[in-house]
Motif scaffolding. Structure first.
Motif, mmCIF file in Angstrom:
data_model
loop_
_atom_site.group_PDB
_atom_site.id
_atom_site.type_symbol
_atom_site.label_atom_id
_atom_site.label_comp_id
_atom_site.label_asym_id
_atom_site.label_seq_id
_atom_site.Cartn_x
_atom_site.Cartn_y
_atom_site.Cartn_z
ATOM 1 N N ASP A 16 0.804 -1.210 -0.045
ATOM 2 C CA ASP A 16 -0.055 0.044 0.046
ATOM 3 C C ASP A 16 0.853 1.097 0.010
ATOM 4 O O ASP A 16 1.313 1.608 1.142
ATOM 5 C CB ASP A 16 -0.808 -0.030 1.356
ATOM 6 C CG ASP A 16 -1.766 1.226 1.407
ATOM 7 O OD1 ASP A 16 -2.073 2.071 0.295
ATOM 8 O OD2 ASP A 16 -2.422 1.353 2.179
ATOM 9 N N GLN A 17 1.129 1.897 -1.407
ATOM 10 C CA GLN A 17 1.957 2.899 -1.373
ATOM 11 C C GLN A 17 1.404 4.123 -0.637
ATOM 12 O O GLN A 17 2.225 5.234 -0.183
ATOM 13 C CB GLN A 17 2.406 3.272 -2.628
ATOM 14 C CG GLN A 17 2.830 2.093 -3.519
ATOM 15 C CD GLN A 17 2.951 2.378 -4.973
ATOM 16 O OE1 GLN A 17 3.182 3.570 -5.237
ATOM 17 N NE2 GLN A 17 3.103 1.601 -5.853
ATOM 18 N N PRO A 22 8.348 9.117 2.299
ATOM 19 C CA PRO A 22 9.168 9.207 0.889
ATOM 20 C C PRO A 22 10.299 8.506 0.824
ATOM 21 O O PRO A 22 10.593 8.039 -0.180
ATOM 22 C CB PRO A 22 9.629 10.687 1.112
ATOM 23 C CG PRO A 22 8.329 11.352 2.103
ATOM 24 C CD PRO A 22 8.246 10.280 3.042
ATOM 25 N N ASP A 23 11.090 8.187 1.761
ATOM 26 C CA ASP A 23 12.200 7.161 1.708
ATOM 27 C C ASP A 23 11.815 5.776 1.425
ATOM 28 O O ASP A 23 12.458 4.935 0.695
ATOM 29 C CB ASP A 23 13.020 7.109 3.091
ATOM 30 C CG ASP A 23 13.753 8.429 3.430
ATOM 31 O OD1 ASP A 23 14.124 9.244 2.413
ATOM 32 O OD2 ASP A 23 14.375 8.684 4.663
ATOM 33 N N GLN A 24 10.586 5.112 1.966
ATOM 34 C CA GLN A 24 10.213 3.934 1.548
ATOM 35 C C GLN A 24 9.743 4.045 0.136
ATOM 36 O O GLN A 24 9.883 2.827 -0.606
ATOM 37 C CB GLN A 24 9.016 3.711 2.492
ATOM 38 C CG GLN A 24 9.399 3.330 3.984
ATOM 39 C CD GLN A 24 8.110 3.086 4.784
ATOM 40 O OE1 GLN A 24 7.306 3.823 4.749
ATOM 41 N NE2 GLN A 24 8.556 2.193 5.623
ATOM 42 N N ILE A 26 11.001 5.669 -2.318
ATOM 43 C CA ILE A 26 12.437 5.699 -2.851
ATOM 44 C C ILE A 26 12.557 4.277 -3.323
ATOM 45 O O ILE A 26 13.212 3.725 -3.977
ATOM 46 C CB ILE A 26 13.436 6.805 -2.490
ATOM 47 C CG1 ILE A 26 12.921 8.205 -2.540
ATOM 48 C CG2 ILE A 26 14.447 6.424 -3.042
ATOM 49 C CD1 ILE A 26 13.737 9.019 -2.192
ATOM 50 N N ALA A 27 12.898 3.565 -1.992
ATOM 51 C CA ALA A 27 13.103 2.298 -1.796
ATOM 52 C C ALA A 27 12.396 1.130 -2.676
ATOM 53 O O ALA A 27 12.750 0.494 -3.500
ATOM 54 C CB ALA A 27 13.186 1.691 -0.307
ATOM 55 N N LEU A 28 11.040 1.309 -2.563
ATOM 56 C CA LEU A 28 10.118 0.738 -3.441
ATOM 57 C C LEU A 28 10.639 0.942 -5.055
ATOM 58 O O LEU A 28 10.541 0.077 -5.676
ATOM 59 C CB LEU A 28 8.850 1.052 -3.275
ATOM 60 C CG LEU A 28 7.736 0.354 -3.949
ATOM 61 C CD1 LEU A 28 7.790 -1.208 -3.789
ATOM 62 C CD2 LEU A 28 6.336 0.662 -3.750
ATOM 63 N N GLY A 29 10.698 2.198 -5.330
ATOM 64 C CA GLY A 29 10.788 2.259 -6.898
ATOM 65 C C GLY A 29 12.325 1.683 -7.330
ATOM 66 O O GLY A 29 12.225 1.166 -8.287
ATOM 67 N N ALA A 30 13.412 1.740 -6.425
ATOM 68 C CA ALA A 30 14.604 1.116 -6.477
ATOM 69 C C ALA A 30 14.474 -0.304 -6.531
ATOM 70 O O ALA A 30 15.143 -1.015 -7.655
ATOM 71 C CB ALA A 30 15.746 1.483 -5.430
ATOM 72 N N ALA A 31 13.641 -0.910 -5.932
ATOM 73 C CA ALA A 31 13.327 -2.250 -5.918
ATOM 74 C C ALA A 31 12.538 -2.690 -7.240
ATOM 75 O O ALA A 31 12.864 -3.648 -7.914
ATOM 76 C CB ALA A 31 12.345 -2.734 -4.602
ATOM 77 N N LEU A 32 11.600 -1.959 -7.454
ATOM 78 C CA LEU A 32 10.972 -2.344 -8.945
ATOM 79 C C LEU A 32 11.765 -2.081 -10.010
ATOM 80 O O LEU A 32 11.737 -2.813 -10.928
ATOM 81 C CB LEU A 32 9.829 -1.176 -9.142
ATOM 82 C CG LEU A 32 8.499 -1.518 -7.914
ATOM 83 C CD1 LEU A 32 7.533 -0.435 -8.234
ATOM 84 C CD2 LEU A 32 7.928 -3.044 -8.431
ATOM 85 N N ALA A 33 12.806 -1.133 -10.070
ATOM 86 C CA ALA A 33 13.784 -1.000 -11.023
ATOM 87 C C ALA A 33 14.820 -2.042 -11.101
ATOM 88 O O ALA A 33 15.145 -2.720 -12.235
ATOM 89 C CB ALA A 33 14.674 0.113 -10.912
ATOM 90 N N SER A 34 15.322 -2.679 -9.850
ATOM 91 C CA SER A 34 16.131 -3.629 -10.091
ATOM 92 C C SER A 34 15.399 -5.091 -10.483
ATOM 93 O O SER A 34 15.813 -5.796 -11.203
ATOM 94 C CB SER A 34 16.404 -3.901 -8.663
ATOM 95 O OG SER A 34 17.225 -3.029 -8.112
ATOM 96 N N LEU A 35 13.997 -5.163 -9.952
ATOM 97 C CA LEU A 35 13.252 -6.217 -10.466
ATOM 98 C C LEU A 35 13.328 -6.203 -11.928
ATOM 99 O O LEU A 35 13.376 -7.237 -12.975
ATOM 100 C CB LEU A 35 11.955 -6.161 -9.837
ATOM 101 C CG LEU A 35 11.033 -7.286 -10.087
ATOM 102 C CD1 LEU A 35 11.768 -8.680 -9.657
ATOM 103 C CD2 LEU A 35 9.726 -7.080 -9.346
ATOM 104 N N ALA A 36 13.079 -5.240 -12.520
ATOM 105 C CA ALA A 36 12.779 -5.037 -14.161
ATOM 106 C C ALA A 36 14.065 -5.528 -14.786
ATOM 107 O O ALA A 36 14.185 -6.078 -15.878
ATOM 108 C CB ALA A 36 12.409 -3.540 -14.367
ATOM 109 N N GLN A 37 15.160 -4.909 -14.339
ATOM 110 C CA GLN A 37 16.258 -5.291 -14.677
ATOM 111 C C GLN A 37 16.709 -6.735 -14.496
ATOM 112 O O GLN A 37 17.353 -7.435 -15.510
ATOM 113 C CB GLN A 37 17.747 -4.607 -14.099
ATOM 114 C CG GLN A 37 19.199 -4.519 -14.620
ATOM 115 C CD GLN A 37 20.022 -4.069 -13.914
ATOM 116 O OE1 GLN A 37 19.805 -3.556 -12.635
ATOM 117 N NE2 GLN A 37 21.340 -3.940 -14.194
ATOM 118 N N ALA A 38 16.220 -7.588 -13.391
ATOM 119 C CA ALA A 38 16.487 -8.844 -13.453
ATOM 120 C C ALA A 38 15.628 -9.786 -14.305
ATOM 121 O O ALA A 38 16.106 -10.744 -15.018
ATOM 122 C CB ALA A 38 16.141 -9.206 -11.972
#
Length: 67
Positions: A16-17, A22-24, A26-38
């Protein structure tokens, strides 16, 4: 690996976004980007396996033909 990616996607999209700091977010966005890369790397790996099989078949055929 594909199962792990799918499970992680499901997990990330259940977060639930609206209740994140805000820090969380950003972390969620980074996790989604890493997932897309994987996921992309997994697709590349699958294509490389297919190419390897073709090249291996050609090499075996060339050896059998005495080339």
């Amino acid at each position: 690996m594909a199962d792990t990616i799918a499970e992680t996607v499901d997990l990330l999209y259940t977060i639930d976004q609206d209740n994140l700091t805000p820090d969380q977010l950003i972390a969620l966005g980074a996790a989604l980007a890493s997932l897309a890369q994987a996921e992309r790397l997994d697709q590349i790996n699958e294509r490389l396996r297919g190419i390897h099989q073709v090249l291996n078949t050609w090499a075996l055929k060339a050896t059998a033909d005495g080339r």
